[in-house]
Design an enzyme around this catalytic site. Structure first.
Site, PDB file in Angstrom:
ATOM      1  N   GLU A  29       0.845  -1.204   0.000  1.00  0.00           N
ATOM      2  CA  GLU A  29       0.000   0.000   0.000  1.00  0.00           C
ATOM      3  C   GLU A  29       0.874   1.245   0.000  1.00  0.00           C
ATOM      4  OE1 GLU A  29      -2.443   1.739  -0.485  1.00  0.00           O
ATOM      5  OE2 GLU A  29      -4.102   1.490   0.909  1.00  0.00           O
ATOM      6  N   ASP A  30       0.314   2.354  -0.447  1.00  0.00           N
ATOM      7  CA  ASP A  30       1.085   3.594  -0.465  1.00  0.00           C
ATOM      8  C   ASP A  30       1.209   4.203   0.935  1.00  0.00           C
ATOM      9  OD1 ASP A  30      -1.644   4.260  -0.336  1.00  0.00           O
ATOM     10  OD2 ASP A  30      -1.607   5.635  -2.040  1.00  0.00           O
TER      11      ASP A  30
ATOM     12  N   ASP B 272      -3.307   5.874   6.825  1.00  0.00           N
ATOM     13  CA  ASP B 272      -3.719   7.142   7.441  1.00  0.00           C
ATOM     14  C   ASP B 272      -4.607   6.783   8.647  1.00  0.00           C
ATOM     15  OD1 ASP B 272      -4.130   9.951   7.528  1.00  0.00           O
ATOM     16  OD2 ASP B 272      -5.870   9.834   6.231  1.00  0.00           O
TER      17      ASP B 272
ATOM     18  N   PHE C  43      -0.627  16.503   4.201  1.00  0.00           N
ATOM     19  CA  PHE C  43      -1.082  15.848   2.981  1.00  0.00           C
ATOM     20  C   PHE C  43       0.071  15.788   1.997  1.00  0.00           C
ATOM     21  CE2 PHE C  43      -3.229  14.880  -0.899  1.00  0.00           C
ATOM     22  CZ  PHE C  43      -4.180  13.958  -0.481  1.00  0.00           C
TER      23      PHE C  43
ATOM     24  N   ARG D  14       1.232  12.083  -9.172  1.00  0.00           N
ATOM     25  CA  ARG D  14       1.688  10.701  -8.926  1.00  0.00           C
ATOM     26  C   ARG D  14       3.071  10.468  -9.538  1.00  0.00           C
ATOM     27  NH1 ARG D  14      -2.704   7.663  -7.041  1.00  0.00           N
ATOM     28  NH2 ARG D  14      -4.744   8.206  -7.875  1.00  0.00           N
TER      29      ARG D  14
HETATM   30  P1  IMP Z   1      -7.182   5.435   5.392  1.00  0.00           P
HETATM   31  O1  IMP Z   1      -8.335   4.491   5.191  1.00  0.00           O
HETATM   32  O2  IMP Z   1      -7.607   6.679   6.112  1.00  0.00           O
HETATM   33  O3  IMP Z   1      -5.978   4.796   6.056  1.00  0.00           O
HETATM   34  O4  IMP Z   1      -6.819   5.967   3.968  1.00  0.00           O
HETATM   35  C1  IMP Z   1      -5.817   5.497   3.225  1.00  0.00           C
HETATM   36  C2  IMP Z   1      -5.902   6.049   1.818  1.00  0.00           C
HETATM   37  O5  IMP Z   1      -6.145   7.471   1.795  1.00  0.00           O
HETATM   38  C3  IMP Z   1      -4.560   5.862   1.162  1.00  0.00           C
HETATM   39  O6  IMP Z   1      -4.468   4.594   0.532  1.00  0.00           O
HETATM   40  C4  IMP Z   1      -4.495   7.026   0.201  1.00  0.00           C
HETATM   41  O7  IMP Z   1      -5.109   6.654  -1.018  1.00  0.00           O
HETATM   42  C5  IMP Z   1      -5.310   8.106   0.863  1.00  0.00           C
HETATM   43  N1  IMP Z   1      -4.433   9.097   1.567  1.00  0.00           N
HETATM   44  C6  IMP Z   1      -4.319   9.263   2.907  1.00  0.00           C
HETATM   45  N2  IMP Z   1      -3.439  10.237   3.195  1.00  0.00           N
HETATM   46  C7  IMP Z   1      -2.977  10.698   2.012  1.00  0.00           C
HETATM   47  C8  IMP Z   1      -2.003  11.712   1.653  1.00  0.00           C
HETATM   48  O8  IMP Z   1      -1.373  12.407   2.479  1.00  0.00           O
HETATM   49  N3  IMP Z   1      -1.789  11.881   0.317  1.00  0.00           N
HETATM   50  C9  IMP Z   1      -2.435  11.147  -0.639  1.00  0.00           C
HETATM   51  N4  IMP Z   1      -3.335  10.192  -0.345  1.00  0.00           N
HETATM   52  C10 IMP Z   1      -3.604   9.962   0.966  1.00  0.00           C
HETATM   53 MG    MG Z   2      -4.251   3.949  -1.412  1.00  0.00          MG
END
Ligand code: IMP
Ligand code: MG
Length: 174
Positions: free
Chosen positions: A98-99, A102, A151, A164
């Site tokens: 995963e990238d 959060d 962010f 990207r």
């Molecule tokens: P989570 O469910 O809140 O953990 O969200 C994760 C997803 O939100 C990641 O896979 C990203 O696609 C997106 N995301 C969360 N923070 C960022 C950020 O700082 N930049 C870009 N995408 C983010």
């Molecule tokens: Mg993602």
């Protein structure tokens, strides 16, 4: 909004390359019999491609695409599956790539549905983590960098589908 540009470099291309190579060595060591990687589109595509090019031995790949239903600026934890896997996971040694983690809601959902498919091993690698944002205690075995609550874009991560392609990670000011 979409004309915003990253104002500051958080992680340089060299820092990222060095860390990704280190992660690849550690992961390879923990999967001596080879691994089956599941990359989460779209954000993980650059991280994935650098990670696997630093690995020798048996590596197979599959892709999933998900979209989080947003509630304001954070994900709701409800995830829509846009593309499912091509093959089964039964008995495989699996790594989710995963990238960024959060709130942890998206990853928790993914881990739950993948675990139900019977892999022998299921671990997760994320390039980035924002620990201060966590809403659920999700297990991530390999984390590239823990960062503050900003962010970020680049190296696969987007803001409104832009940035990207950047080889570094930059910050978008809110
Ligand atoms: P989570 O469910 O809140 O953990 O969200 C994760 C997803 O939100 C990641 O896979 C990203 O696609 C997106 N995301 C969360 N923070 C960022 C950020 O700082 N930049 C870009 N995408 C983010
Ligand atoms: Mg993602």
């Amino acid at each position: 909004m979409a004309d915003r540009h990253p104002s500051q470099t958080l992680l340089t291309a060299v820092q990222i390359q060095t860390r990704v190579a280190e992660m690849a060595r550690e992961i390879r060591h923990d999967y001596p019999d080879g691994l089956h990687i599941i990359a989460v589109l779209k954000g993980a595509f650059i991280f994935l491609s650098d990670l696997v090019r630093n690995m020798d031995g048996n590596v197979s790949l599959d892709f999933m695409a998900v979209s989080s239903y947003a509630k304001g600026t954070t994900s709701s934890g409800e995830v829509r599956l846009l593309k499912d896997l091509d093959t089964t996971l039964d008995g495989k040694d699996v790594l989710i790539v995963e990238d960024i983690v959060d709130t942890g809601l998206t990853l928790t959902y993914l881990q739950d549905i993948l675990r139900a498919r019977g892999p022998r091993v299921l671990r997760t690698a994320c390039l980035l983590s924002k620990p201060s944002r966590r809403k659920v205690d999700v297990k991530v075995e390999y984390i590239g960098f823990s960062i503050e609550d900003r962010f970020v874009v680049g190296y696969g991560l987007d803001y409104a589908e832009q940035f990207r392609n950047l080889p570094y990670i930059g910050v978008i000011e809110s």
